[in-house]
Design a protein around this motif. Structure first.
Motif, PDB file in Angstrom:
ATOM      1  N   THR A   1      35.623 -33.685 -36.664  1.00 45.09           N
ATOM      2  CA  THR A   1      34.878 -34.761 -35.971  1.00 45.09           C
ATOM      3  C   THR A   1      33.290 -34.612 -35.833  1.00 45.09           C
ATOM      4  O   THR A   1      33.101 -33.369 -35.486  1.00 45.09           O
ATOM      5  CB  THR A   1      35.351 -35.216 -34.601  1.00 45.09           C
ATOM      6  OG1 THR A   1      36.819 -35.388 -34.695  1.00 45.09           O
ATOM      7  CG2 THR A   1      34.741 -36.351 -33.996  1.00 45.09           C
TER       8      THR A   1
ATOM      9  N   ARG B   1      40.974 -41.220 -32.289  1.00 41.77           N
ATOM     10  CA  ARG B   1      40.762 -40.665 -33.590  1.00 41.77           C
ATOM     11  C   ARG B   1      39.514 -41.076 -34.227  1.00 41.77           C
ATOM     12  O   ARG B   1      39.453 -41.369 -35.375  1.00 41.77           O
ATOM     13  CB  ARG B   1      41.831 -40.438 -34.464  1.00 41.77           C
ATOM     14  CG  ARG B   1      43.146 -40.144 -34.001  1.00 41.77           C
ATOM     15  CD  ARG B   1      44.496 -39.924 -35.276  1.00 41.77           C
ATOM     16  NE  ARG B   1      45.350 -39.375 -34.312  1.00 41.77           N
ATOM     17  CZ  ARG B   1      46.870 -39.382 -34.836  1.00 41.77           C
ATOM     18  NH1 ARG B   1      47.054 -40.257 -35.655  1.00 41.77           N
ATOM     19  NH2 ARG B   1      47.821 -38.844 -34.172  1.00 41.77           N
TER      20      ARG B   1
ATOM     21  N   GLN C   1      35.680 -40.902 -35.701  1.00 44.27           N
ATOM     22  CA  GLN C   1      34.842 -40.039 -36.708  1.00 44.27           C
ATOM     23  C   GLN C   1      33.886 -39.145 -36.044  1.00 44.27           C
ATOM     24  O   GLN C   1      33.420 -38.174 -36.258  1.00 44.27           O
ATOM     25  CB  GLN C   1      34.609 -40.649 -37.964  1.00 44.27           C
ATOM     26  CG  GLN C   1      35.348 -41.281 -38.640  1.00 44.27           C
ATOM     27  CD  GLN C   1      35.262 -41.975 -39.885  1.00 44.27           C
ATOM     28  OE1 GLN C   1      34.316 -41.605 -40.548  1.00 44.27           O
ATOM     29  NE2 GLN C   1      35.842 -42.958 -40.325  1.00 44.27           N
TER      30      GLN C   1
ATOM     31  N   ILE D   1      38.631 -39.365 -27.729  1.00 45.02           N
ATOM     32  CA  ILE D   1      39.156 -38.941 -29.088  1.00 45.02           C
ATOM     33  C   ILE D   1      40.652 -39.572 -29.578  1.00 45.02           C
ATOM     34  O   ILE D   1      41.031 -39.182 -30.458  1.00 45.02           O
ATOM     35  CB  ILE D   1      39.219 -37.304 -29.143  1.00 45.02           C
ATOM     36  CG1 ILE D   1      40.340 -36.412 -28.066  1.00 45.02           C
ATOM     37  CG2 ILE D   1      38.007 -36.789 -29.213  1.00 45.02           C
ATOM     38  CD1 ILE D   1      40.481 -35.219 -28.541  1.00 45.02           C
TER      39      ILE D   1
END
Ligand code: ADP
Ligand code: ADP
Length: 228
Positions: free
Chosen positions: A188, A155, A157, A152
């Motif tokens: 997410t 970042r 999606q 993650i």
């Protein structure tokens, strides 16, 4: 945001692992992928991050066609998709911090962003205090938390997880699920292949069941549906 149209996959040995998959997954969904061994779950998931290419059919991630994507553009795709594996796949000679930072270094994230981003995700998974340790010094559950942090830190999606609790005991697995739920609540999309009946029946989400390379069930807040 993820769409498959008539996806067909035949491996070089003749095995058909996807036999006409049609599916749409929206932004922010949490999806379990279930089914017996050999059903085609891993193939389904691997095609989403272009670890495997379909023999025919279309796969779109945010409008980008994966089968048509040039190899040199794959790193760009990997910025939009985080991947978590059953066996963690941490780099054994790097510390926890370095394992997570590496994911930012390979996409050439500006240096000044790296430390705050790595610290933030290690905090999120509850491992900031173990940043200097090596993966071998951690429990399985902690190693999986590092792997989630790595997935993650860009970042992305979407986070794709292939049996993320497969090597973990029930209690540790629930801890990992809490982390994934938290990431999902932040917006997410999560796609998770699993054999973990207790998790699927307890933390209810959309269930896609695959058998013989086909989607045989697709239910919102579905149950595991198999006796094992
Ligand atoms: P699952 O994840 O549900 O166990 P897989 O997608 O791994 O299913 O496998 C589906 C079918 O494709 C199985 O018959 C498997 O043996 C076959 N398969 C998977 N990967 C390969 C490969 N790289 N080469 C040939 N056959 C494969
Ligand atoms: P390789 O050529 O060995 O696959 P990569 O540079 O693709 O190496 O990946 C380096 C490490 O990061 C590997 O452990 C790999 O499993 C992991 N990795 C690759 N892509 C992702 C991703 N999108 N999310 C999480 N981990 C990833």
């Amino acid at each position: 945001m993820i769409e498959m149209k008539e996806v067909y996959k035949k491996y070089s040995n003749g095995v058909v692992a996807a036999n006409g998959l049609n599916v749409k997954i929206d932004k922010g969904e949490f999806v379990y992928v279930v089914g017996p061994s050999g059903a085609g779950k891993s193939t389904f998931i691997k095609m989403m991050y272009r670890e495997e290419k379909p023999t025919s059919g279309e796969i779109l991630i945010n409008g980008t066609s994966l089968p048509k994507l040039k190899n040199r553009k794959v790193p760009l795709l990997r910025r939009q998709i985080g991947v978590v594996f059953q066996d963690f796949k941490l780099l054994p000679r790097l510390s926890v911090y370095e394992n997570v930072a590496f994911a930012l270094e390979v996409i050439e994230e500006p240096t000044e962003n790296i430390r705050p981003r790595v610290t933030e995700v290690l905090e999120l998974v509850g491992l900031k205090h173990k940043a200097r340790m090596l993966p071998t010094e951690l429990s399985g559950g902690e190693q999986q938390r590092v792997s989630i942090a790595r997935s993650i830190v860009n970042r992305p999606q979407v986070v794709i997880a292939d049996e993320p609790t497969g090597n973990l005991d029930p209690e540790t697995s629930m801890g990992i699920m809490n982390v994934l739920e938290q990431i999902n609540e932040m917006g997410t999309t999560i796609v998770m292949a699993t054999h973990n009946k207790d998790i699927v029946n307890r933390n209810r989400h959309r269930v896609i069941a695959i058998e013989g390379g086909l989607i045989v069930r697709d239910e919102l807040e579905g149950g595991y549906g198999y006796e094992i």
